[in-house]
Design an enzyme around this catalytic site. Structure first.
Site, PDB file in Angstrom:
ATOM      1  N   ASN A  14       0.982  -1.165  -0.057  1.00  0.00           N
ATOM      2  CA  ASN A  14      -0.163  -0.010   0.166  1.00  0.00           C
ATOM      3  C   ASN A  14       0.950   1.169  -0.031  1.00  0.00           C
ATOM      4  O   ASN A  14       1.210   1.886   1.215  1.00  0.00           O
ATOM      5  CB  ASN A  14      -0.889   0.000   1.110  1.00  0.00           C
ATOM      6  CG  ASN A  14      -1.919  -1.141   1.120  1.00  0.00           C
ATOM      7  OD1 ASN A  14      -2.246  -1.594   0.215  1.00  0.00           O
ATOM      8  ND2 ASN A  14      -2.017  -1.802   2.258  1.00  0.00           N
ATOM      9  N   ASP A  19      -6.462 -15.275   1.638  1.00  0.00           N
ATOM     10  CA  ASP A  19      -5.637 -14.281   2.222  1.00  0.00           C
ATOM     11  C   ASP A  19      -4.753 -14.916   3.662  1.00  0.00           C
ATOM     12  O   ASP A  19      -5.305 -14.536   4.593  1.00  0.00           O
ATOM     13  CB  ASP A  19      -6.482 -13.079   2.584  1.00  0.00           C
ATOM     14  CG  ASP A  19      -5.354 -12.018   3.261  1.00  0.00           C
ATOM     15  OD1 ASP A  19      -4.267 -12.279   2.969  1.00  0.00           O
ATOM     16  OD2 ASP A  19      -5.897 -11.021   3.586  1.00  0.00           O
ATOM     17  N   GLU A  68       3.999 -15.707  -2.643  1.00  0.00           N
ATOM     18  CA  GLU A  68       3.994 -14.909  -1.558  1.00  0.00           C
ATOM     19  C   GLU A  68       3.670 -15.366  -0.453  1.00  0.00           C
ATOM     20  O   GLU A  68       2.447 -15.921  -0.031  1.00  0.00           O
ATOM     21  CB  GLU A  68       3.231 -13.427  -1.864  1.00  0.00           C
ATOM     22  CG  GLU A  68       3.156 -12.490  -0.853  1.00  0.00           C
ATOM     23  CD  GLU A  68       2.537 -11.175  -1.183  1.00  0.00           C
ATOM     24  OE1 GLU A  68       2.740 -10.681  -1.985  1.00  0.00           O
ATOM     25  OE2 GLU A  68       1.706 -10.700  -0.319  1.00  0.00           O
ATOM     26  N   LYS A  72      -0.503 -14.898  -3.831  1.00  0.00           N
ATOM     27  CA  LYS A  72      -0.259 -15.706  -2.463  1.00  0.00           C
ATOM     28  C   LYS A  72      -0.554 -16.991  -2.666  1.00  0.00           C
ATOM     29  O   LYS A  72      -1.205 -17.555  -3.382  1.00  0.00           O
ATOM     30  CB  LYS A  72      -1.447 -14.936  -1.496  1.00  0.00           C
ATOM     31  CG  LYS A  72      -1.104 -13.600  -1.255  1.00  0.00           C
ATOM     32  CD  LYS A  72      -2.185 -12.782  -0.293  1.00  0.00           C
ATOM     33  CE  LYS A  72      -1.913 -11.381   0.008  1.00  0.00           C
ATOM     34  NZ  LYS A  72      -2.964 -10.541   1.076  1.00  0.00           N
ATOM     35  N   GLU A 108      -7.814  -3.598  -3.042  1.00  0.00           N
ATOM     36  CA  GLU A 108      -8.324  -3.067  -1.511  1.00  0.00           C
ATOM     37  C   GLU A 108      -7.992  -1.305  -1.806  1.00  0.00           C
ATOM     38  O   GLU A 108      -7.479  -0.604  -1.186  1.00  0.00           O
ATOM     39  CB  GLU A 108      -7.528  -3.502  -0.527  1.00  0.00           C
ATOM     40  CG  GLU A 108      -7.677  -5.012  -0.342  1.00  0.00           C
ATOM     41  CD  GLU A 108      -6.895  -5.461   0.743  1.00  0.00           C
ATOM     42  OE1 GLU A 108      -5.756  -5.135   1.017  1.00  0.00           O
ATOM     43  OE2 GLU A 108      -7.294  -6.683   1.245  1.00  0.00           O
ATOM     44  N   ARG A 129       1.458  -8.192  -8.216  1.00  0.00           N
ATOM     45  CA  ARG A 129       0.517  -9.011  -7.428  1.00  0.00           C
ATOM     46  C   ARG A 129      -0.804  -9.416  -7.860  1.00  0.00           C
ATOM     47  O   ARG A 129      -1.536  -8.707  -8.573  1.00  0.00           O
ATOM     48  CB  ARG A 129       0.348  -8.243  -6.101  1.00  0.00           C
ATOM     49  CG  ARG A 129       1.863  -7.914  -5.168  1.00  0.00           C
ATOM     50  CD  ARG A 129       1.572  -7.344  -4.025  1.00  0.00           C
ATOM     51  NE  ARG A 129       1.192  -8.148  -2.757  1.00  0.00           N
ATOM     52  CZ  ARG A 129       0.199  -8.034  -1.921  1.00  0.00           C
ATOM     53  NH1 ARG A 129      -0.633  -7.010  -2.180  1.00  0.00           N
ATOM     54  NH2 ARG A 129       0.251  -8.686  -1.010  1.00  0.00           N
ATOM     55  N   LYS A 176       0.944  -3.426  -6.002  1.00  0.00           N
ATOM     56  CA  LYS A 176      -0.303  -3.832  -5.748  1.00  0.00           C
ATOM     57  C   LYS A 176      -1.342  -2.831  -6.056  1.00  0.00           C
ATOM     58  O   LYS A 176      -1.260  -1.726  -6.136  1.00  0.00           O
ATOM     59  CB  LYS A 176      -0.650  -3.511  -4.088  1.00  0.00           C
ATOM     60  CG  LYS A 176      -1.979  -3.987  -3.838  1.00  0.00           C
ATOM     61  CD  LYS A 176      -2.011  -3.812  -1.925  1.00  0.00           C
ATOM     62  CE  LYS A 176      -3.317  -4.151  -1.669  1.00  0.00           C
ATOM     63  NZ  LYS A 176      -3.393  -4.061  -0.167  1.00  0.00           N
ATOM     64  N   GLU A 200      -0.053 -12.192  10.842  1.00  0.00           N
ATOM     65  CA  GLU A 200      -1.317 -11.325  10.958  1.00  0.00           C
ATOM     66  C   GLU A 200      -2.232 -12.232  11.586  1.00  0.00           C
ATOM     67  O   GLU A 200      -3.263 -11.975  12.303  1.00  0.00           O
ATOM     68  CB  GLU A 200      -1.570 -11.011   9.617  1.00  0.00           C
ATOM     69  CG  GLU A 200      -2.930 -10.379   9.458  1.00  0.00           C
ATOM     70  CD  GLU A 200      -3.438  -9.956   8.063  1.00  0.00           C
ATOM     71  OE1 GLU A 200      -2.632  -9.850   7.181  1.00  0.00           O
ATOM     72  OE2 GLU A 200      -4.558  -9.300   7.661  1.00  0.00           O
TER      73      GLU A 200
END
Ligand code: GCW
Length: 665
Positions: free
Chosen positions: A182, A336, A358, A331, A263, A296, A259, A364
């Site tokens: 981000n 996620d 990834e 990913k 989002e 990504r 990215k 997290e």
């Protein structure tokens, strides 16, 4: 003691700290890398003399190495085609020494991948998205060309940068993306690029290349262009000029991580263009400098009612259209970074596109800095289904911060270590890696290593059991993703950000029907797997509720009902972490008091959290199943209505710590 604590838990802490200066290290010449190798050996190696030799050999990849003990055992020859390979070989020797292993046989190693890259989600203001180990390592304010070890003010951060680079080199990590995906456009200003150059110069001799995450709308944000449309000539010109500027400062700059259209991030689709248009435009300006674009595939525009299908639907049709220096970074799972996901079906579906996996090293979704969860078994699970040679590289979202022990939980550094080792050689076993790490960091005493290694090996499955067994996923609390909130409902939220979207519990049963008669996500897998996953009778039970919505009374392989089996998994998870406490307490004689107490106290939190997870999920799902919790397992300790009131009141990105969270329970 305190000032040096941040070095304490690093596996290379066994090696003496280098007193190298920044100046003169920036040339990237083989010389300086080789000098580091020589100095490491001088200061850390206690065995027979080691001779280093640069030598091209057909069997060795660029940074591979060969370690050959002389027949008479009086010396060792370390050869590599590159100075970086000599450094890697040096660290391997020192690791073997720390593990009390003798070097009496030839050892030849070549990295499985050329790209072994850490992704830092570090913001320019020093915060770290999903970081649980303090603040960002990058002290942007004090990063100047004059950064030197003997400058008092900069000395701590300087040494930290060097220790960071050494730690990465010690496990063969050769790239680092410094900033959050981000991405703030500011990172591309001349001012920041000068600071990026300082880090690149410090890291270069350790074989560590610098990359940056870029914001696709940077031309608009930084220079007021009216558009960021990748097909607009002024936009491409802007990126070319910016890229040339970067390479003037950092001739071996690695490239961009992007990215886009995910989002809320800007991207080519904002202008009716595709991911290919965006990625190829950047690839073209990087190509003359041999730079790469890591684009990504973490996208989930609602192109389908099932989020698990969306990345595939968007990217699979683009196969074969990307430039050769674009690598699509996917990913490991289709959603996620959940405690357990099947692999993303994009692997194998884009044969004409270089792909990177990834992984998320930062925990997290796995108890953050409070839970001991060793992640190698999770990544091995991925490699068991996705042949390593299908990939071009491996990326890992870093768990590193300014905390004294680097990664928050003293055992979290094992995940940084394991990431590097698996990116170097995905065929290594989880047990081997845990064994190495424990010996290098704690003790070679079997009485310590054997039980604690076993604890590490079981820890990921334990977390799956007390959080979301049998294929359940995304039962996490809103935003911060720490504790359980299967009931979570936020007015106006995207449905696919809410747990009920994933567990679909009702009086009939539980689970997400992704079979042919459901969302048909199984169809994205190769035929043989699709067939297996499609039928509850053949679907591996660890993915059962990922692919199926089944009645509470469904008969499991054990003969028990689905409800009973679910209860047993939660209970098993709790019992296991209680057992981990015992194992750890027994390890006390082998561990320094500080680390012993730290792990002990975090395990206490972990057990309380495991009970919290079990009670929250079982009491909540019981509303639907209307069945008793089997009488031979521990009764819930909490009231559901009280658990539902827990509001950790921490933002998405704040770092929770034990003390803070404890206040809420
Ligand atoms: O895992 C999720 C995180 C976001 C992250 C995003 C991503 C960087 O919750 O914090 O943003 O994925 O991978 O882009």
């Amino acid at each position: 003691m305190k000032g040096k604590r941040w070095l304490l838990l690093l596996w290379v802490a066994l090696l003496p700290l280098l007193g190298l200066r920044a100046e003169g290290e920036g040339s990237g010449s083989h010389g300086s890398t080789r000098q580091i190798a020589e100095q490491e050996l001088r200061e850390g190696w206690h065995g027979v003399p080691v001779h280093l030799e640069l030598k091209r050999e057909r069997q060795l990849a660029a940074d591979g190495f060969r370690i050959r003990p002389a027949a008479d055992g009086r010396s060792i020859l370390l050869t590599s085609p590159t100075a970086t390979g000599l450094l890697y070989g040096t660290y391997r020797l020192l690791a073997l020494q720390a593990e009390q292993k003798t070097v009496d046989q030839e050892l030849m190693e070549s990295p499985a991948y050329t790209l072994r890259i850490l992704n830092h989600w570090d913001n320019l203001d020093g915060t770290v998205e999903r970081g649980y180990a303090g603040r960002s390592l990058w002290d942007w304010e004090h990063l100047t060309d004059t950064l030197r070890a003997d400058d008092k003010q900069a000395s701590i951060t300087y040494k930290r940068y060097i220790a960071y680079a050494r730690a990465n080199a010690a496990v063969g990590i050769n790239g680092t993306v410094l900033n959050n995906v981000n991405a703030s456009p500011q990172i591309l200003t001349a001012d920041y690029l000068r600071r990026v150059k300082c880090l690149a110069d410090l890291f270069r001799p350790y074989g560590l290349r610098v990359y940056l995450s870029v914001n696709f709308a940077s031309p608009m944000a930084l220079d007021g262009l009216p558009t960021a449309d990748p097909l607009h000539p002024a936009v491409a010109r802007w990126w070319k000029a910016k890229t040339d500027e970067i390479y003037r400062l950092i001739p071996d700059f690695g490239g961009f991580l992007v990215k886009a259209n995910s989002e809320g991030q800007p991207g080519p689709c904002d202008y009716g263009r595709t991911h290919v248009d965006g990625a190829n435009m950047l690839a073209d300006v990087l190509a003359p400098h041999h730079g790469i674009v890591m684009w990504r595939a973490f996208v989930y525009s609602p192109t389908d009612a099932d989020r698990a299908k969306q990345a595939y639907l968007e990217f699979e049709p683009l196969d074969g259209q990307f430039r050769p220096n674009v690598i699509v970074q996917v990913k490991n799972g289709p959603i996620d970074f959940q405690p357990r996901e099947p692999y993303s079906p994009l692997f194998g579906a884009m044969p004409r596109t270089p792909l990177m996996v990834e992984f998320q090293i930062t925990q997290e979704y796995l108890g953050q800095a409070n839970h001991l969860v060793y992640l190698a078994p999770m990544w091995k699970e991925f490699f068991a289904l996705v042949p390593p040679n299908l990939l071009k590289g491996v990326a890992g979202v870093a768990n590193i911060g300014t905390d004294a022990n680097w990664c928050g939980h003293p055992f979290a550094a094992a995940n940084w270590y394991a990431f590097g080792r698996l990116a170097w050689d995905p065929s290594l076993s989880s047990a081997t890696i845990a064994d190495e790490w424990l010996r290098q960091n704690f003790s070679n005493d079997e009485a310590f290593v054997t039980p604690v290694r076993q604890l590490m090996l079981e820890s990921r499955e334990a977390a799956v059991d007390y959080m979301m067994p049998l294929g359940l996923h995304h039962l996490f609390a809103w935003g911060h993703h720490y504790g359980p909130e299967p009931w979570c409902d936020v007015a106006g939220a995207r449905p696919d950000w809410l747990p009920s979207y994933y567990h679909r519990a009702d009086t009939l049963g539980i689970g997400f029907d992704r079979s042919r008669t459901g969302s048909d996500a199984v169809e994205q897998y190769p035929d043989s797997l699709a067939l297996r996953y499609n039928d509850p009778a053949t679907c591996p039970e660890e993915y059962l509720l990922w692919f199926h919505h089944l009645p509470w009374s469904y008969r499991m392989k054990s003969g028990r009902t689905l409800w009973d089996e679910l209860c047993r998994h939660y209970d098993q998870g709790v019992r296991q972490v209680r057992r981990f406490q015992q194992v750890w307490d027994e390890a006390e004689p082998y561990v320094d008091p500080e680390r012993f107490a730290d792990v002990q106290s975090r395990l206490r939190i972990q057990v309380r959290d495991a009970v919290w997870w079990k009670d929250a999920c079982l009491l909540y799902f019981q509303r639907f199943s209307r069945r008793p919790i089997p009488y031979d397992i521990e009764r819930p300790l909490h009231e559901l209505h009280r658990l539902e009131l827990i509001n950790l009141n921490i933002s998405n990105f704040e770092c929770p710590n034990g003390a803070l969270l404890d206040r809420y329970r």
